[in-house]
Design a protein around this motif. Sequence first.
Motif, PDB file in Angstrom:
ATOM      1  N   ASP A 193      48.309  28.780  35.321  1.00  0.00           N
ATOM      2  CA  ASP A 193      49.076  27.672  34.773  1.00  0.00           C
ATOM      3  C   ASP A 193      50.447  27.670  35.452  1.00  0.00           C
ATOM      4  N   MET A 194      51.102  26.506  35.507  1.00  0.00           N
ATOM      5  CA  MET A 194      52.413  26.435  36.139  1.00  0.00           C
ATOM      6  C   MET A 194      53.475  27.195  35.349  1.00  0.00           C
ATOM      7  N   VAL A 195      53.331  27.242  34.029  1.00  0.00           N
ATOM      8  CA  VAL A 195      54.356  27.842  33.176  1.00  0.00           C
ATOM      9  C   VAL A 195      53.841  29.084  32.447  1.00  0.00           C
ATOM     10  N   GLN A 196      52.685  28.993  31.832  1.00  0.00           N
ATOM     11  CA  GLN A 196      52.164  30.097  31.026  1.00  0.00           C
ATOM     12  C   GLN A 196      51.526  31.168  31.900  1.00  0.00           C
ATOM     13  N   PRO A 197      51.739  32.439  31.580  1.00  0.00           N
ATOM     14  CA  PRO A 197      51.044  33.502  32.307  1.00  0.00           C
ATOM     15  C   PRO A 197      49.593  33.598  31.848  1.00  0.00           C
ATOM     16  N   ASP A 198      48.775  34.207  32.657  1.00  0.00           N
ATOM     17  CA  ASP A 198      47.404  34.505  32.245  1.00  0.00           C
ATOM     18  C   ASP A 198      47.494  35.444  31.034  1.00  0.00           C
ATOM     19  N   PRO A 199      47.003  35.019  29.860  1.00  0.00           N
ATOM     20  CA  PRO A 199      47.182  35.836  28.657  1.00  0.00           C
ATOM     21  C   PRO A 199      46.530  37.209  28.720  1.00  0.00           C
ATOM     22  N   SER A 200      45.566  37.374  29.605  1.00  0.00           N
ATOM     23  CA  SER A 200      44.909  38.674  29.718  1.00  0.00           C
ATOM     24  C   SER A 200      45.794  39.709  30.411  1.00  0.00           C
ATOM     25  N   GLY A 201      46.824  39.235  31.127  1.00  0.00           N
ATOM     26  CA  GLY A 201      47.666  40.152  31.890  1.00  0.00           C
ATOM     27  C   GLY A 201      47.010  40.664  33.151  1.00  0.00           C
ATOM     28  N   ALA A 202      45.933  40.004  33.593  1.00  0.00           N
ATOM     29  CA  ALA A 202      45.197  40.483  34.763  1.00  0.00           C
ATOM     30  C   ALA A 202      46.056  40.485  36.021  1.00  0.00           C
ATOM     31  N   GLY A 203      46.915  39.460  36.182  1.00  0.00           N
ATOM     32  CA  GLY A 203      47.778  39.406  37.359  1.00  0.00           C
ATOM     33  C   GLY A 203      48.800  40.523  37.372  1.00  0.00           C
ATOM     34  N   THR A 204      49.376  40.807  36.209  1.00  0.00           N
ATOM     35  CA  THR A 204      50.313  41.923  36.088  1.00  0.00           C
ATOM     36  C   THR A 204      49.623  43.238  36.431  1.00  0.00           C
ATOM     37  N   ALA A 205      48.433  43.434  35.881  1.00  0.00           N
ATOM     38  CA  ALA A 205      47.688  44.671  36.141  1.00  0.00           C
ATOM     39  C   ALA A 205      47.378  44.825  37.624  1.00  0.00           C
ATOM     40  N   ALA A 206      46.982  43.722  38.263  1.00  0.00           N
ATOM     41  CA  ALA A 206      46.640  43.785  39.682  1.00  0.00           C
ATOM     42  C   ALA A 206      47.867  44.114  40.535  1.00  0.00           C
ATOM     43  N   ALA A 207      49.025  43.531  40.186  1.00  0.00           N
ATOM     44  CA  ALA A 207      50.246  43.826  40.938  1.00  0.00           C
ATOM     45  C   ALA A 207      50.667  45.283  40.739  1.00  0.00           C
ATOM     46  N   GLU A 250      52.287  40.594  29.600  1.00  0.00           N
ATOM     47  CA  GLU A 250      52.735  41.775  30.338  1.00  0.00           C
ATOM     48  C   GLU A 250      52.250  43.052  29.668  1.00  0.00           C
ATOM     49  N   ALA A 251      52.340  43.101  28.342  1.00  0.00           N
ATOM     50  CA  ALA A 251      51.888  44.290  27.615  1.00  0.00           C
ATOM     51  C   ALA A 251      50.407  44.548  27.840  1.00  0.00           C
ATOM     52  N   HIS A 252      49.607  43.481  27.860  1.00  0.00           N
ATOM     53  CA  HIS A 252      48.172  43.648  28.117  1.00  0.00           C
ATOM     54  C   HIS A 252      47.937  44.202  29.526  1.00  0.00           C
ATOM     55  N   GLY A 253      48.697  43.700  30.503  1.00  0.00           N
ATOM     56  CA  GLY A 253      48.554  44.196  31.865  1.00  0.00           C
ATOM     57  C   GLY A 253      48.949  45.651  31.990  1.00  0.00           C
ATOM     58  N   VAL A 254      50.039  46.016  31.331  1.00  0.00           N
ATOM     59  CA  VAL A 254      50.496  47.411  31.351  1.00  0.00           C
ATOM     60  C   VAL A 254      49.462  48.319  30.698  1.00  0.00           C
ATOM     61  N   ARG A 255      48.939  47.870  29.572  1.00  0.00           N
ATOM     62  CA  ARG A 255      47.924  48.656  28.867  1.00  0.00           C
ATOM     63  C   ARG A 255      46.667  48.829  29.720  1.00  0.00           C
ATOM     64  N   GLY A 310      48.544  44.813  17.878  1.00  0.00           N
ATOM     65  CA  GLY A 310      47.613  44.635  18.987  1.00  0.00           C
ATOM     66  C   GLY A 310      48.192  45.005  20.338  1.00  0.00           C
ATOM     67  N   LEU A 311      49.526  45.196  20.414  1.00  0.00           N
ATOM     68  CA  LEU A 311      50.139  45.620  21.667  1.00  0.00           C
ATOM     69  C   LEU A 311      50.347  47.132  21.638  1.00  0.00           C
ATOM     70  N   SER A 312      50.292  47.735  22.816  1.00  0.00           N
ATOM     71  CA  SER A 312      50.413  49.189  22.883  1.00  0.00           C
ATOM     72  C   SER A 312      51.250  49.576  24.093  1.00  0.00           C
ATOM     73  N   VAL A 313      52.570  49.577  23.901  1.00  0.00           N
ATOM     74  CA  VAL A 313      53.501  50.032  24.933  1.00  0.00           C
ATOM     75  C   VAL A 313      54.566  50.888  24.253  1.00  0.00           C
ATOM     76  N   ASP A 314      55.207  51.749  25.027  1.00  0.00           N
ATOM     77  CA  ASP A 314      56.214  52.662  24.496  1.00  0.00           C
ATOM     78  C   ASP A 314      57.604  52.110  24.789  1.00  0.00           C
ATOM     79  N   VAL A 315      58.144  51.301  23.869  1.00  0.00           N
ATOM     80  CA  VAL A 315      59.436  50.647  24.069  1.00  0.00           C
ATOM     81  C   VAL A 315      60.572  51.605  23.703  1.00  0.00           C
ATOM     82  N   VAL A 316      61.463  51.858  24.646  1.00  0.00           N
ATOM     83  CA  VAL A 316      62.643  52.684  24.382  1.00  0.00           C
ATOM     84  C   VAL A 316      63.629  51.844  23.579  1.00  0.00           C
TER      85      VAL A 316
END
Length: 435
Positions: A276-290, A322-327, A382-388
């Motif tokens: 999408d031009m504005v919304q990220p892929d909700p799965s975070g697949a692009g973040t994970a790939a990068a 982003e959290a999904h991609g990181v996870r 549903g998100l699982s990241v370690d936020v400082v």
Amino acid sequence: MPGTHPQHERTKVVVTGLGETTALGGDVASTWDAMVRGENGIRLLDDQPWTKDMPPVLGGRIKVEPGPGLEHKQRRRLSRTAQFAVTAAAEAWNDSGLDSASVRPRRVAVVVSAALGDMNAMIDGWEALKGRGWNRVPPLTVPMSMGNGAAAAVALLVKARAGVHATVNACSSGTQALTTAVELIRRGEADVVVAGGAEAPLHPLVIASFGSMRALSKRVDDPASACRPYDAGRDGMVLGEGAGILVLESEEHARRRGARSYAELAGVGVTSDAYDMVQPDPSGAGTAAALRASLADAGVTPEEVAHLNANGTATLPGDTAEAHGVRTVFGDAGHAPALSANKSMTGHSLGAAGAIESIATVLSLHHRIVPPTRNFTRLDEGLSVDVVHGGPRKLEGDQNVAVKNSAGFGGHNVTLTFRGVAAQPLIDPDLEQFL
């Protein structure tokens, strides 16, 4: 392409100079000090003429105006964006210890980006045309508005003759600039690259556009707590302005001149969502790939990553994706790197954000400390990241790798992987009380 160079053959790239101007401070030391303390740089913009015709507006205006540090001609001929870039570049260049005797101009390149160029100069020119006629438009309106204006101004400052580039990738422009810089050095086209991003988006048109998109926080009654990356109660981002510039060198060149290195920029990863031009892929697949591409390029595993500097815009879909991609990347390894989102303090400076936050990532490794994410209290279910949060965190153990994530409109994803060198004392010993 990033990741195609065998580890034993390619040139290593190190960071030897840092410079920035942000809503937290007018240089690296003051900005870093404020970040570690978890201070706030966001306020109500009620002192500008244009705000009287708008609802209350929040922003991260730079703490120190660039004028006093610039020559008269620079103040007159450079856009606000370019003034930020030159201010930060002058600090970075001085910090690196480079001069005409230590590097030839034809071995110096510049990659400095802005997502928007400079809206202020273009719109001021348009207003002059409408109000006073075509012959009253400022003669430098176009040069001051161009997307490469900041890069060109920095090239003039450092006398760069190996090429000037401006990589425009929306909010990932600053990190894309650093990726391009790495490739220039790896290909042997430059020994030194001055790279980063600058942006001056606090203009009523830009703010109104993001407001119409419903992307901005509505917490105008409490500016200090408005920007809440990763918090379950986040309601949108806050725009900011500023610049971040890093001096990158081949390790051999830096060693030959006896330069101090902050860190190695060891890996880069670039992907696109095509979603999408504005919304990220909700799965975070692009973040994970990068992320995976950057780690592979650096030759490190997820388990080796101590810290992740997040894109963390405080928008609902952005942080979730982003959290999904990181996870996806770190969950399989059973490892959660210490995550920090600097926009909670500086606001979102669009094309400058990735470079400003890369400086924070480098300093986190250099000083073995991760700044907190301001305003974070509770993670989305549903998100699982370690936020400082609540205060800075020391980096313990022997993990010596940190990554910087960026994303931008159009589905751009850029991840940088930094490897630390010998740790140094904190810039301000008084910060020990916060640990």
